[in-house]
Design an enzyme around this catalytic site. Structure first.
Site, PDB file in Angstrom:
ATOM      1  N   ASP A 222      10.488  -5.642  61.244  1.00 21.58           N
ATOM      2  CA  ASP A 222      11.988  -6.080  61.174  1.00 21.58           C
ATOM      3  C   ASP A 222      12.832  -5.305  60.156  1.00 21.58           C
ATOM      4  O   ASP A 222      13.763  -6.002  59.540  1.00 21.58           O
ATOM      5  CB  ASP A 222      12.021  -7.510  61.166  1.00 21.58           C
ATOM      6  CG  ASP A 222      11.960  -8.241  62.683  1.00 21.58           C
ATOM      7  OD1 ASP A 222      11.356  -7.413  63.436  1.00 21.58           O
ATOM      8  OD2 ASP A 222      12.127  -8.985  62.777  1.00 21.58           O
TER       9      ASP A 222
ATOM     10  N   CYS B 216       9.044  -5.384  69.138  1.00 27.31           N
ATOM     11  CA  CYS B 216       7.714  -5.202  68.498  1.00 27.31           C
ATOM     12  C   CYS B 216       6.804  -4.633  69.206  1.00 27.31           C
ATOM     13  O   CYS B 216       6.239  -3.752  68.878  1.00 27.31           O
ATOM     14  CB  CYS B 216       7.040  -6.705  67.821  1.00 27.31           C
ATOM     15  SG  CYS B 216       8.383  -7.403  66.525  1.00 27.31           S
TER      16      CYS B 216
ATOM     17  N   HIS C 216       1.299  -5.763  68.299  1.00 31.12           N
ATOM     18  CA  HIS C 216       1.590  -7.185  68.575  1.00 31.12           C
ATOM     19  C   HIS C 216       0.766  -8.035  68.925  1.00 31.12           C
ATOM     20  O   HIS C 216       0.617  -9.223  68.613  1.00 31.12           O
ATOM     21  CB  HIS C 216       3.037  -7.102  69.459  1.00 31.12           C
ATOM     22  CG  HIS C 216       3.754  -8.395  69.585  1.00 31.12           C
ATOM     23  ND1 HIS C 216       4.377  -9.012  68.672  1.00 31.12           N
ATOM     24  CD2 HIS C 216       3.670  -9.421  70.709  1.00 31.12           C
ATOM     25  CE1 HIS C 216       5.071 -10.174  69.124  1.00 31.12           C
ATOM     26  NE2 HIS C 216       4.492 -10.448  70.196  1.00 31.12           N
TER      27      HIS C 216
ATOM     28  N   ASP D  17       8.665  -1.257  62.360  1.00 34.98           N
ATOM     29  CA  ASP D  17       8.811  -0.855  63.849  1.00 34.98           C
ATOM     30  C   ASP D  17      10.068  -0.919  64.438  1.00 34.98           C
ATOM     31  O   ASP D  17      10.095  -0.553  65.848  1.00 34.98           O
ATOM     32  CB  ASP D  17       7.701  -2.197  64.532  1.00 34.98           C
ATOM     33  CG  ASP D  17       8.443  -3.523  64.001  1.00 34.98           C
ATOM     34  OD1 ASP D  17       9.242  -3.761  63.249  1.00 34.98           O
ATOM     35  OD2 ASP D  17       7.850  -4.473  64.617  1.00 34.98           O
TER      36      ASP D  17
END
Length: 483
Positions: free
Chosen positions: A33, A71, A125, A309
């Site tokens: 993020d 993600c 993830h 990401d």
């Protein structure tokens, strides 16, 4: 004659040994993020001395893009070198190996080539993906709270039968770094480096911040004054497609966040403060790992990559989180620093070449000089590392699905961003968007259909159709979430 043949054979054997020894290690800091909110990228607020130092030691890419701003698909794309539209996975609910047993991934390929492969923290993830191809696998940890009042709150929420156990959106406990999971991730990384110092390794250090909740030790919050942060404009771009932005449900799922309407200014500033504290927290962890790399004399033969990401919104457009095709969500920081004794290595350079996270796999194969690599959608950007000013790709591409019926496809040439929202089945165009991003991650007017920019839009449309031709249906391999 026989003596010469023997000498040639010995020389050949020695050259093979040396070439094996010279193959570099790879250390990748994979952050969650993080938009280009770093000092080296010109941030006026973020305090990131260790990442900035890494940028001075390599090439910083100012125009790096992810293939989807969420993600799971983004990380699968990086680790396989395949785009989401060719994997057919667009949501966070489908693990890679649930539908793709045949795809050769980065850890799988490097392991086959004699590398120790290490996954620490959040890499995929889904922790189950490629578990057999990591020689050292530290499972990602869940979100953690350490303040007594928040621990008690989580127990009450669990006892009440609440299904989505999300506590407060931030926490600032006065604790050591290891009290939160990214501090433990750096600890595991340091311990593993010491164990593998005599081996060839591919190590991913997955740092979860600045993903929600913005939990970081108080000392990182204390680096900032909350009142110094400016409230972003909540204005949405004029003429924007109605589904272009998400409803930022990810944030609204946290305890204490209003379910409707915009956030009031004080809470907005607190969250922005928490986002920055989280960035400085992971910066410190990167500093610790890099210090160990140097102390173990491994830096001279280790490729170091810092990447995210996807990007992120902290109130811009009145929205939060990612989940879109807008510039601020798909553009990411990317720094690549090669081993110090590499002859062609560039230091303290900035490149404006258009590169993509899908290129990382091929780039590492090239740098590490590995043969028989799988075919990927990306390509090696080593020529740009050797010459940061080199002219490169004309466009970068991303996708974002809105359910099963609507697909957003987008491209940038580094200045303009053109997006089409299509019917996922028929490829019929539902809406189009054209934004200029010459000097900003934000743009507030959709110029699609404006006669003044007709030629620009036609050119961008042609670029988009190179990657997303109208006669090619979108793969749909997502497995519906169980209810």
């Amino acid at each position: 004659m026989k003596k010469n043949i023997i000498l040639l054979y010995i020389t050949f054997c020695l050259s093979n040994v040396f070439s094996q020894e010279e193959k570099p290690n790879v250390l990748i800091f994979y952050v969650d993020d993080l938009r280009a909110e770093i000092g080296s990228y010109g941030s006026k607020t973020a305090i990131t001395p260790n990442i900035d130092e890494l940028a001075k030691d390599g090439v910083q890419f100012n125009k790096a893009y992810v293939q989807q701003a969420i993600c799971a698909p983004s990380r699968m794309s990086t680790l396989t070198g395949l785009r989401p539209e060719n994997l057919g996975i667009y949501s966070i609910f489908t693990p890679l190996r649930k539908v793709h047993k045949e795809v050769v991934s980065m850890p799988q390929f490097f392991q086959k080539n004699g590398y120790k492969t290490v996954s620490i923290g959040k890499v995929y993830h889904h922790s189950v993906d490629d578990k057999q191809y990591w020689t050292h696998h530290f499972k990602k940890e869940n979100n953690s709270y350490v303040k007594p009042e928040n621990i008690a709150l989580m127990k009450r929420l669990k006892a009440s039968g609440k299904k989505s156990l999300k506590g407060p959106a931030y926490e600032d406990a006065d604790v050591a770094d290891e009290a939160y999971k990214d501090g433990r991730a750096s600890k595991y990384a340091i311990e593993t480096l010491k164990k593998l110092k005599d081996d060839k390794f591919l190590m991913f250090v997955g740092l979860s911040k600045p993903h929600l909740p913005f939990n970081a030790p108080k000392k990182y919050w204390d680096l900032y004054n909350k009142n110094d942060f400016t409230i972003p404009s909540r204005e949405k771009p004029e003429g924007m497609y109605r589904l272009a932005l998400s409803k930022w449900g990810e944030l609204k799922g946290y305890y204490g966040i209003p379910k409707k309407g915009d956030l009031e200014d004080d809470l907005t500033r607190t969250l922005i403060h928490g986002y920055h504290a989280s960035i400085s927290y992971i910066d410190a962890q990167i500093g610790k790992v890099m210090k160990t790399l140097n102390e173990l004399n491994l830096r001279k033969n280790t490729v170091v990559i810092f990447m995210s990401d996807h990007g992120y919104k902290i109130g811009e457009y009145g929205a939060w989180c990612k989940h879109s095709n807008v510039e601020i969500d798909v553009r990411v920081p990317l720094i690549i620093s090669r081993e110090t004794d590499y002859k062609k290595r560039k230091k303290n350079k900035i490149s404006n070449a258009l590169v993509e996270n899908v290129d990382i796999f091929s780039t590492l194969v090239d740098i590490c000089d590995l043969e028989n690599a799988p075919i990927t959608d990306g390509k090696s950007i080593v020529p740009v590392l050797n010459n940061p000013n080199k002219k490169w790709d004309k466009a970068a591409y991303s996708v974002y699905a809105r359910g099963k019926k609507i697909m957003g496809v987008t491209t940038t040439d580094g200045n303009w961003r053109y997006t089409e929202w299509r019917n996922s089945i028929t490829n019929a165009i539902l809406e189009t968007e054209l934004y200029q991003h010459k000097s900003s991650l934000l743009s507030f007017v959709n110029l699609s259909g404006n006669k003044k920019y007709k030629k620009v839009e036609q050119r961008m449309k042609k670029l988009l159709e190179i990657q997303f031709p109208r006669n090619k249906p979108f793969l749909q391999n997502d497995i519906p979430r169980k209810r």
